[in-house]
Design a protein around this motif. Structure first.
Motif: not given
Length: 254
Positions: A194-198, A211-218, A224-239
């Motif tokens: 998740l740190q890499e995705v962040l 996805a290309d950089r980390l070798g995973i699917s979109e 992963h982004l949804k999990h990060i949003y929950r962990q950091l209490d935000v709702h989108n990339r701008a936040e």
């Protein structure tokens, strides 16, 4: 119905494309270009040029090409009608496209090529940000390039260009990530993946690039982004970006 030869060719082309897009550096990509293209385009010399803003060579990679020939070509590049047409079109160009055979043999470029046992040439652009920053060159002696060879060359050079743009994107992302200082408490709350995705997300990288950089699917990136949003209490990339940069400001000592 396709015969076995056509099927084998298609399978080989699919493997070549896969190998092209697995390249993670310019060095890997040029080796892949030289390893795969001769399977589909019969030729006697191959080159990959990276150019500066004045179209002078910054880097040159070659396969089966005489080094003296390459050095002499540098002096006539800006007088090469194939190169100049390619710059204008920003697409693959070849000698038979511009000149009839009788006229082509009168050209200074033909006389230069023939001195080195070459008669026909293909030049395709490497384009990044709408600008031609390099070329892919293929040359051969004897007969014209056949239509199937031209089609394969156009396809492969296009795939090489796409892969090169991805490599440039990743290089820029690495530069941006190196310049970031994400707060320790933010990073410690996330798993290493998740740190890499962040890190990639806050540089502005889209899901496909992450996805290309980390070798995973979109789909995995989105998860992963949804999990990060929950962990950091935000709702989108701008936040997310606002949260990270806000925390960075708090971390900077007065």
């Amino acid at each position: 119905m396709l015969n076995s030869s056509s099927i084998n060719k298609q399978e080989s082309l699919a493997l070549a494309v896969s190998r092209i897009h697995r390249s993670r550096s310019l060095e890997e990509l040029q080796k892949t270009f030289f390893a795969t293209t001769p399977q589909f385009v019969k030729a006697d010399a191959f080159g990959m040029y990276l150019l500066d803003e004045k179209h002078k060579t910054k880097e040159l990679f070659s396969y089966k090409a005489n080094q003296n020939f390459l050095a002499e070509y540098e002096d006539i590049r800006l007088h090469d009608p194939i190169f100049m047409r390619m710059l204008q079109k920003k697409s693959l160009t070849h000698s038979s496209e511009i000149f009839k055979d009788r006229d082509w043999r009168k050209q200074p470029l033909y006389k230069f090529l023939s001195k080195w046992g070459l008669d026909h040439t293909i030049e395709a652009p490497l384009i990044v940000g709408g600008q031609v920053i390099g070329t892919l060159n293929i040359a051969r002696g004897g007969q014209h390039f056949r239509n199937d060879s031209l089609s394969f060359a156009q396809f492969i050079c296009g795939e090489i260009n796409t892969a090169y743009k991805h490599i440039c994107e990743i290089t820029e992302l690495k530069r941006k990530i190196a310049s970031l200082r994400i707060p320790t408490d933010t990073m410690d709350s996330l798993s290493p993946r998740l740190q890499e995705v962040l890190e990639l997300a806050i540089t502005g990288a889209i899901n496909r690039v992450i996805a290309d950089r980390l070798g995973i699917s979109e789909n995995t990136v989105r998860h992963h982004l949804k999990h990060i949003y929950r962990q950091l209490d935000v709702h989108n990339r701008a936040e997310l970006v606002q949260r990270v940069h806000s925390n960075r400001t708090k971390d900077i000592p007065n």
